[in-house]
Motif scaffolding. Structure first.
Motif, short mmCIF file in Angstrom:
data_model
loop_
_atom_site.label_atom_id
_atom_site.label_comp_id
_atom_site.label_asym_id
_atom_site.label_seq_id
_atom_site.Cartn_x
_atom_site.Cartn_y
_atom_site.Cartn_z
N ARG A 5 103.07 13.41 67.31
CA ARG A 5 104.31 14.17 67.01
C ARG A 5 104.81 13.86 65.61
O ARG A 5 105.41 14.74 64.95
CB ARG A 5 105.37 13.85 68.05
N GLN B 2 103.04 16.20 63.41
CA GLN B 2 103.62 17.53 63.57
C GLN B 2 104.92 17.64 62.79
O GLN B 2 105.15 18.63 62.07
CB GLN B 2 103.88 17.81 65.05
N ASN B 3 105.79 16.65 62.91
CA ASN B 3 107.07 16.70 62.20
C ASN B 3 106.87 16.69 60.69
O ASN B 3 107.58 17.40 59.95
CB ASN B 3 107.93 15.51 62.62
N ARG B 4 105.91 15.91 60.23
CA ARG B 4 105.62 15.87 58.80
C ARG B 4 105.15 17.24 58.31
O ARG B 4 105.54 17.70 57.23
CB ARG B 4 104.57 14.81 58.51
N VAL C 163 105.80 20.19 59.68
CA VAL C 163 106.94 21.10 59.71
C VAL C 163 107.80 20.92 58.47
O VAL C 163 108.22 21.90 57.82
CB VAL C 163 107.77 20.88 60.99
N ALA C 164 108.06 19.66 58.10
CA ALA C 164 108.90 19.39 56.93
C ALA C 164 108.27 19.93 55.65
O ALA C 164 108.97 20.49 54.79
CB ALA C 164 109.15 17.88 56.82
N PRO D 221 113.91 23.17 58.60
CA PRO D 221 112.81 22.85 59.52
C PRO D 221 112.87 23.61 60.84
O PRO D 221 111.83 23.91 61.43
CB PRO D 221 112.94 21.34 59.72
N SER E 37 110.95 7.22 61.10
CA SER E 37 110.38 8.53 61.39
C SER E 37 109.43 8.46 62.58
O SER E 37 109.32 9.41 63.36
CB SER E 37 109.65 9.10 60.16
N ASN F 93 111.66 8.31 65.60
CA ASN F 93 112.19 9.66 65.84
C ASN F 93 111.15 10.54 66.53
O ASN F 93 111.48 11.34 67.41
CB ASN F 93 112.61 10.28 64.51
N ALA F 94 109.88 10.38 66.14
CA ALA F 94 108.82 11.17 66.77
C ALA F 94 108.63 10.79 68.23
O ALA F 94 108.32 11.65 69.06
CB ALA F 94 107.52 10.99 66.00
N ASP G 69 111.33 12.64 70.02
CA ASP G 69 110.97 14.06 70.12
C ASP G 69 109.89 14.29 71.17
O ASP G 69 109.94 15.26 71.94
CB ASP G 69 110.47 14.57 68.77
#
Length: 327
Positions: A157, A160-162, A164-165, A175, A241, A244-245, A248
């Motif tokens: 995840r 994935q978040n990276r 998206v950013a 985002p 981060s 945070n993932a 999420d």
């Protein structure tokens, strides 16, 4: 009030653990009406630091935090756990190859897999965060023969978040406008962040960002190398981060996915894309009621299949490095 769930976390005094524990306790992760009991594992050398973390958790006076159990004993920490988040592991040292890291971490995940098998609750779910997380998950799962394969995941995840950013920044949007981002393969520099199926504002990324060279080049490389970039800048690996993932990921697992999907590495046997089984690979997933499913029906281009194939080859090499530990 609901019955509390027991959440086991390893490496609780480390950077990721410290960033994560308070977000597990405050209702942000499992829900504002879900009490939790935190069961935190550390190595004996870090027990005193963990004692300080426990003090801080208690000083927050979280209404949902029913109890805290801190120990260096795996039997105690995994006892009756409903969730296990495996954060603690041996980091990569100077001059070490990836295979060396895998072998150094293997005994940790053999022991934790056995403890989960013997002491965790029947509904246990496991998320492996410590790197190399895909193969650590494979080792742990193979040491827990009584825990179904679909209970084990490795975290992609953060990748994935990276991704998206990066897309949001390039397109000049927030985002939240980016959806349907999937990570395929290994959590390593061989992973594929799948821009071909991602969307921005409901439109294909490739139509919003009309720059295939950037997408195949700078974008993919930035996501693959972001962890190293953070270490180079900060002197330490990603922590907040990564925590945070985790949050999420768990949110995506405890509530049905609506209109999009999320990424995680799962045991690849029987996947709808014909990728080799017997290893943990990242796929796009949907949460459907009490279980997840791999998003099916995506057409993978020759480019995507080539990239995914490279990542699968790496995973197979990692599996070979620990073949003697897999039953």
């Amino acid at each position: 009030m609901k019955e509390p769930i027991r959440v086991a976390i390893t490496g609780g005094a480390g950077q990721i653990g410290y960033s994560l524990l308070f977000r597990l306790a405050n209702g942000e992760t499992f829900g504002v009406d879900q009490p939790v009991i935190l069961q935190i594992l550390e190595i004996p050398q870090a027990v005193e630091a963990l004692r300080g973390v426990v003090m801080e958790l208690r000083d927050c006076a979280y209404p949902l935090l029913q109890d805290i159990i801190a120990s260096d004993d795996e039997k105690v920490v995994f006892n009756d756990a409903n969730w296990a988040i495996l954060v603690g592991g041996k980091p990569r040292g100077p001059g070490m190859e990836r295979a060396d890291v895998i072998r150094d971490n293997a005994p940790i995940f053999v022991a934790q897999g056995k403890a989960i098998n013997d002491y965790a609750a029947d509904d246990i779910r496991v998320l492996v965060v410590a790197n190399p997380c895909n193969t650590n998950a494979l080792i742990a799962m193979n040491s827990a023969p009584d825990v179904p394969a679909d209970r084990w995941m490795a975290m992609t995840r953060l990748d994935q978040n990276r991704a998206v950013a990066q897309l949001a920044d390039k397109a000049g949007v927030q985002p939240a406008a980016v959806s349907h981002m999937a990570i395929w393969g290994n959590h390593s520099p061989t992973m594929l962040p799948d821009f071909e199926h991602a969307q921005i504002g409901g439109q294909p990324v490739t139509s919003v960002i009309d720059d295939r060279a950037w997408l195949e080049g700078d974008f993919v490389e930035k996501v693959q190398q972001r962890g190293k970039e953070v270490i180079d800048a900060r002197g330490k690996s990603s922590a907040a981060s990564a925590a945070n993932a985790v949050v999420d990921h768990i949110r995506s697992m405890v509530q049905p996915t609506e209109g999009t999907w999320f990424s995680a590495a799962i045991y690849a046997d029987g996947n709808p894309y014909g990728l080799p089984g017997g290893l943990f690979s990242s796929f796009p997933l949907r949460m459907m009621g009490s279980g997840y499913e791999v998003v099916s029906g995506l057409e993978l281009s020759d480019y995507a299949r080539r990239k995914i194939g490279t990542s699968i080859e790496e995973l197979q090499e990692e599996r070979e490095a620990v073949a003697d530990l897999l039953k």
